[in-house]
Structures are given as structure tokens and as C-alpha cells.
Design a protein around this motif. Structure first.
Motif, short mmCIF file in Angstrom:
data_model
loop_
_atom_site.label_atom_id
_atom_site.label_comp_id
_atom_site.label_asym_id
_atom_site.label_seq_id
_atom_site.Cartn_x
_atom_site.Cartn_y
_atom_site.Cartn_z
N GLY A 106 32.80 9.81 0.32
CA GLY A 106 33.25 11.20 0.40
C GLY A 106 32.11 12.16 0.69
O GLY A 106 31.95 13.19 0.03
N GLN A 107 31.31 11.83 1.69
CA GLN A 107 30.11 12.60 2.02
C GLN A 107 30.30 13.41 3.30
O GLN A 107 31.10 13.06 4.17
CB GLN A 107 28.92 11.66 2.17
N LEU A 108 29.51 14.48 3.41
CA LEU A 108 29.55 15.36 4.59
C LEU A 108 28.60 14.81 5.65
O LEU A 108 27.38 14.83 5.46
CB LEU A 108 29.16 16.78 4.19
N VAL A 109 29.13 14.36 6.77
CA VAL A 109 28.27 13.78 7.81
C VAL A 109 27.98 14.76 8.94
O VAL A 109 27.06 14.55 9.73
CB VAL A 109 28.90 12.50 8.39
N SER A 110 28.74 15.86 9.01
CA SER A 110 28.50 16.83 10.09
C SER A 110 29.09 18.17 9.70
O SER A 110 30.16 18.24 9.07
CB SER A 110 29.15 16.34 11.40
N ARG A 128 21.40 17.16 9.06
CA ARG A 128 20.33 16.40 9.70
C ARG A 128 20.84 15.02 10.11
O ARG A 128 21.47 14.31 9.32
CB ARG A 128 19.16 16.25 8.73
N ARG A 129 20.57 14.66 11.36
CA ARG A 129 20.95 13.33 11.84
C ARG A 129 20.14 12.26 11.10
O ARG A 129 18.97 12.44 10.83
CB ARG A 129 20.71 13.22 13.35
N TYR A 135 24.34 11.11 2.69
CA TYR A 135 24.52 12.39 3.34
C TYR A 135 24.71 13.47 2.28
O TYR A 135 24.80 13.16 1.08
CB TYR A 135 25.74 12.35 4.25
N PRO A 136 24.80 14.74 2.67
CA PRO A 136 25.09 15.79 1.69
C PRO A 136 26.37 15.51 0.90
O PRO A 136 27.32 14.96 1.43
CB PRO A 136 25.23 17.05 2.56
N TYR A 137 26.33 15.89 -0.35
CA TYR A 137 27.40 15.68 -1.33
C TYR A 137 27.46 14.23 -1.81
O TYR A 137 28.45 13.81 -2.39
CB TYR A 137 28.77 16.14 -0.82
N VAL A 207 17.87 21.45 6.88
CA VAL A 207 19.03 22.08 7.48
C VAL A 207 18.82 22.09 8.99
O VAL A 207 17.74 22.40 9.47
CB VAL A 207 19.24 23.51 6.92
N ARG A 208 19.81 21.73 9.73
CA ARG A 208 19.89 21.53 11.17
C ARG A 208 18.88 20.47 11.64
O ARG A 208 18.28 19.77 10.83
CB ARG A 208 19.80 22.84 11.95
N ASN A 209 18.72 20.37 12.97
CA ASN A 209 17.91 19.30 13.56
C ASN A 209 16.82 19.91 14.45
O ASN A 209 17.01 20.07 15.66
CB ASN A 209 18.79 18.37 14.38
#
Length: 570
Positions: A106-110, A128-129, A135-137, A207-209
Motif C-alpha cells: 500500500g505504498q505511493l509509487v508516483s 523519487r525514482r 516507497y513513501p508511506y 522530493v522530485r527527480n
């Protein structure tokens, strides 16, 4: 007293500051070397559970995280197994953003911002790739290693366009994660882990790439920022080490760069918040292959020194549940100020923020109502500033003309005292210096001349210059904003250095047209100013150079008018 020492002191201070800024910028991260035999292979173990995770030091205010005890983890009664058979992606979106979750943990991938573009013209990705989870969460233990739950396939329940629920119950534990966007576009999460209290919720890293050039640039910092009560604390990546804070007064915690922010706001006080810097192993395509935590003390092994760094933020609730609200997006001042969390304070507008904010507001107004181009908007804004400061500029011109007219008489006074400035032993004659200065000041007073009057416009313009600089670094609207021809991004430097070179040329022209007063040393210092300005500007954002170039051109026009009027009066 003669104003020569004052002017020389000001100019020398500016020269030292400019030279230091150019010659000793913050040391950028070195490029990642390729070890013999090729890049290190990332294994699933390294990507999901970094080896030798550091023991995170805690402040005295924060309770020490010890091993789980019967009072910490209470085993719930056996539950009916709940799990999915295959991995799938779930998309939530609104008008501004699109979030993609995986049911593996249950993670945030994008999280993509629909109306913000990256350097390639594609919608901007804030997550971030990476080669593999977490991943986040993600849910992590006290050593930041992902819980077994995060490798589990959660069942997707309550699926909707703007909300989703993930549930799992099985050998790896029991957990529920719910996500939805609220009416303000904030991502709300509700996490439940029955029977466990020794867990944390992870956000990041970064945060971001950013591109490799952005990672290496000293002008594009990537920081962590925390709000404790009414106080904002910002932490820089350089020499960062793991830190733990009491969550009693934590308002929110976030990761940021100049233009974007990921901030997580707990609904209730948490036990503690962790700030964990990690070393990032970037693959050839810029995708993070693995993350290695920075140990206590901030010192890393030699083989990791060339890796880039990012921050992780972890909230530890010391409870079975945690509810959060998160802002993922651009640092738009008006939007952030409209939220009740004080996130607008993450905009780094510097000491002259009180000037930068109205400048940004005025620039937005010009863009929306006059010309739909931020480059031309900067030019129009500069013209308005020139008009507003015209009375000061006029007084400066009058003062400098009077000083120029008085220069022969001042030089005669200096010549008269020249032989008396030292005694027979070669020591300074302070009494003669005092008399000479008193006579020069008397001349100033008799003629009604302010010796510092010519410096006033420069003193006024320096805060505006710095406010413009701070605004261009913080204003996300100027990112990737074109002007004309080769200027495609007003927030970055001119790739061909045309604007800095032309600006330096106008600085020389302006210098030659301006009336010069004072002794030869003072005039030589003024003549070096264009060189100092070039050293400062040649690596600055093109929008800032455009502002100063426009200011120089307007000053040349103004000076030409004054010189024409004087020639007609002669």
C-alpha cells in the motif's frame, strides 16, 4: 570627514563578498565513480533493508526507542486472512495531481503534478525514482528497515476515483491503509497496524527527480524542514547525520528543494519524528539502485563519499494507528498561505522577504494582465522600480555633479596638506589629517553637498537586487519560464553567458557616463565595479541578470538625458 574611506570600505567589502561567492561556493557533490568491474549490483535485500542501519541518536526530550515489550505490542486475536493474489496499481486523481499506489504494501509509487512540467516537457514527478521498494508511506521498524507487511500483497477495497483502501491480514501481520484527496488537494492517509506500536511511517527520500547537474549545483539545495510550534527548523544535507525529535510539539515535517515540497502533518501528536540522511546509489539512468543510511556522526566509508545524499522523514506514533494529511506540490505562496499549517514559511525569500513578496505579487499581476511572459514582466517590473526610485536617483545625480565641481577645490586642500601629513620620523601627523578633514567638511557644508549622497541609490538598489535574487530562487513560476531565443529558463543561468557579458558592457558604459569625483584611488575602485559585477552575475539565474541589465540600460538613458541637459546649459 572625507567620504573617501567610507566609499572604499563599502566597495572593498562588496568586492570581498563577490569574490568569496564566486571563488568559494558550496562544494558540490562529486560525480559518482564507476568501480572496477562496473556499477555495484542492487539486491532486493539492499534496496528494502539497508545493511548496518544506524542507531538513531535521540534528543533528551524524546523517549528512547527500546525493543518491543508486551505493553508495546499486543497480539490481536486471530483474524481472517486477507490478501491479494497479484500486484496491481491504483490511481487516484483530481484536477491538479495524479497519485499511483501499489497494493504491495500500500505504498505511493508516483505523484504527478498535471500542470507542472519537468525539463523534458513532461508532467512533473514528485516521487523519487528507484529500482525497488520501499516507497513513501512504507511502514518501517525502529531501525528504518521495512516491516514484513511491506512485501505483502494488500487487498484493494473501497476503490474510487479519489479514494482507496488497502487491507492485509496474514503471516506478516495485519494492517489497513486508506488514502484520499480532500477538497484542498491534500493527500489524507489513515494507517492502522493492530497489535503493534513499534513502527513508523516513512516519507522520502527527497522530493522530485533532480538531474545530475541539479544535484551537483550549490544553488539548488535539497533540505528537510520541520515545524515545532511556531518555529521552523531547516536542515541541510551537507554533513547531516541522523536525528530524532520529540513529537509533542511537532506541527509537520517535510522534504523540500527550491520549488517543491512534500510535507506530512500528523492529525494527533506523535511520539517522535526521525530525520535520516541516506546515501543514494544512482544507476546509469539516474534511478536510485539502493539507499545506505548515514551513520551517527555523519562520517561515511570512503566508497560512499561520492554518492549523492537525500533525507528520509519518519513519524513514529507509538500507537496502533496514525492519521496524516500531506501536501505534495509546488511552493506557490498564495496556495500555501491559504492552508492552516504555515507551510508558506518554507519559501526561502531571505532577509528581504518583505520586498520579495510584493515583487512576486507584482510580477504575477503583470504576467496575468499585461504580458504573458515572465522575461518581459521582469523588464516592466524593473521599469516600475526605476520610476519609483527616480527621486533618489535625481538627488544622487545632483550630489555627484556638485562633488565633481568641488573636486578641484578639494584636491587643492589635499595638496596643501600633503607635505604635512607625516612628521620628520615618517609617522602620521594626526593633527594635520584632522585639520584637512575639517576643512574639506567645511567646504561640503558651505556648498550644501552630502558626500555620501552619490551612494544612496546603490544602497537602495542592493536590497532590491537581493530580493529579486531570493524571489527568482524561490518562485516556482519562473522555473522553465522562457523569455526569448535561447533563454528557456529564467531560473537558471544563461547557457551561452550572453546576458552577463552584455550586462558587464552596459556597466562599463554607465561607469564612463557617470560623473566621477574623489581622489584617483576612489575612481579606480569605481572602475573595477563592472568586473566585480560580472564575477557575481555570470553564474546567476538569467532572470536576475536580465533585471540588472535592464536597470543598467535605463540608468544609461537617464544619465544621457542629464548629460544632454547639462551640455545645453553650459
Amino acid at each position: 570627514m572625507d567620504n573617501r574611506r567610507l566609499l572604499i570600505a563599502v566597495l572593498v567589502s562588496m568586492a570581498i563578498w563577490l569574490a568569496w561567492t564566486v571563488l568559494f561556493p558550496e562544494k558540490p557533490a562529486a560525480k559518482r565513480p564507476v568501480p572496477p568491474g562496473g556499477a555495484p549490483a542492487a539486491t532486493a535485500t539492499e534496496a528494502t533493508a539497508p545493511a548496518q542501519a544506524p542507531e538513531i541518536p535521540e534528543q533528551a526530550a524524546a523517549p528512547a526507542p527500546g525493543p518491543a515489550s508486551p505493553s508495546t505490542n499486543v497480539q490481536p486475536p486471530p483474524a481472517i486472512p486477507i490478501a491479494a493474489e497479484i500486484e496491481e496499481r491504483v490511481v487516484l486523481e483530481d484536477d491538479q495531481q495524479r497519485a499511483t499506489f501499489t497494493n504491495r504494501g500500500g505504498q505511493l509509487v508516483s505523484l504527478v503534478l498535471k500542470h507542472r512540467m519537468d525539463a523534458d516537457g513532461k508532467p512533473l514527478e514528485l516521487v523519487r525514482r528507484r529500482a525497488s521498494p520501499p516507497y513513501p508511506y512504507a511502514l518501517v521498524d525502529r531501525n528504518l528497515a521495512p516491516l514484513p507487511l511491506e512485501s505483502s500483497l494488500f487487498a484493494v477495497e473501497g476503490r474510487a476515483s479519489d479514494a482507496v483502501s488497502f487491507r492485509y491480514s496474514g503471516p506478516n501481520g495485519t494492517a489497513t491503509k486508506r488514502f484520499h484527496f480532500d477538497p484542498k488537494g491534500l493527500l489524507v492517509a489513515e494507517i492502522e497496524v493492530p497489535g503493534r506500536r513499534d513502527w513508523g511511517l516513512e516519507i522520502g527520500p527527497g522530493v522530485r527527480n533532480p538531474s545530475l547537474a541539479q544535484i551537483e549545483s550549490p544553488y539548488l539545495p535539497r533540505d528537510a524542514v520541520f515545524a515545532f510550534g511556531g518555529e521552523i527548523k531547516r536542515f541541510e544535507l551537507k554533513k547531516a547525520e541522523p536525528r530524532t525529535f520529540s513529537g509533542a510539539t511537532l506541527g509537520w515535517a517535510g522534504l523540500e528543494d527550491n520549488y517543491y515540497l512534500a510535507a506530512i502533518i500528523p492529525a494527533q501528536p506523535v511520539a517522535r519524528a526521525l530525520l535520516a540522511p541516506v546515501l543514494v546509489d544512482l544507476g546509469p539512468s539516474g534511478v536510485a539502485a539502493r539507499f545506505v543510511p548515514v551513520p551517527r556522526g555523519g562520517e561515511v566509508a570512503p566508497q560512499y563519499e561520492a554518492w549523492s545524499r537525500e533525507f528520509l522523514v519518519v513519524l513514529q506514533p507509538d500507537a496502533e494507528s496514525l492519521a496524516t494529511t500531506a501536501f505534495w506540490g509546488a511552493k506557490e505562496y498564495d496556495r500555501l498561505a491559504g492552508l492552516p499549517y504555515g507551510l508558506e514559511r518554507t519559501l526561502s525569500l531571505g532577509y528581504f522577504g518583505f520586498l520579495a513578496r510584493p515583487l512576486l505579487t507584482g510580477l504575477h499581476w503583470i504576467y496575468d494582465h499585461v504580458v504573458h511572459n515572465y522575461g518581459w514582466g521582469i523588464i516592466l517590473m524593473t521599469l516600475l522600480i526605476k520610476i519609483v526610485t527616480l527621486p533618489l536617483t535625481h538627488r544622487s545625480y545632483v550630489s555627484m555633479r556638485k562633488m565633481q565641481e568641488l573636486n578641484p577645490r578639494m584636491q587643492a586642500i589635499r595638496d596643501r596638506y600633503k607635505s604635512k601629513m607625516r612628521d620628520k620620523q615618517g609617522k602620521p601627523n594626526l593633527e594635520s589629517q584632522r585639520k584637512m578633514n575639517e576643512e574639506i567638511m567645511g567646504l561640503y557644508k558651505a556648498e550644501g553637498v552630502n558626500p555620501a549622497g552619490g551612494c544612496l541609490p546603490l544602497i537602495v538598489q542592493l536590497p532590491i537586487l537581493w530580493a529579486f535574487y531570493s524571489m527568482l530562487r524561490a518562485a516556482v513560476d519562473l522555473q522553465n519560464a522562457p523569455w526569448i531565443l535561447w533563454i528557456h529558463d529564467l531560473s537558471s543561468l544563461d547557457p551561452y553567458y550572453v546576458l552577463p557579458i552584455v550586462m558587464t558592457g552596459t556597466q562599463f558604459i554607465q561607469q564612463r557616463m557617470t560623473p566621477m569625483a574623489g581622489d584617483p584611488m576612489q575612481r579606480r575602485m569605481f572602475q573595477l565595479m563592472p568586473l566585480f559585477m560580472f564575477l557575481f552575475f555570470f553564474k546567476q539565474p538569467s532572470g536576475l541578470v536580465l533585471y540588472w541589465l535592464t536597470n543598467n540600460v535605463l540608468t544609461i538613458i537617464q544619465q544621457g538625458v542629464y548629460n544632454h541637459i547639462k551640455s545645453r546649459q553650459a
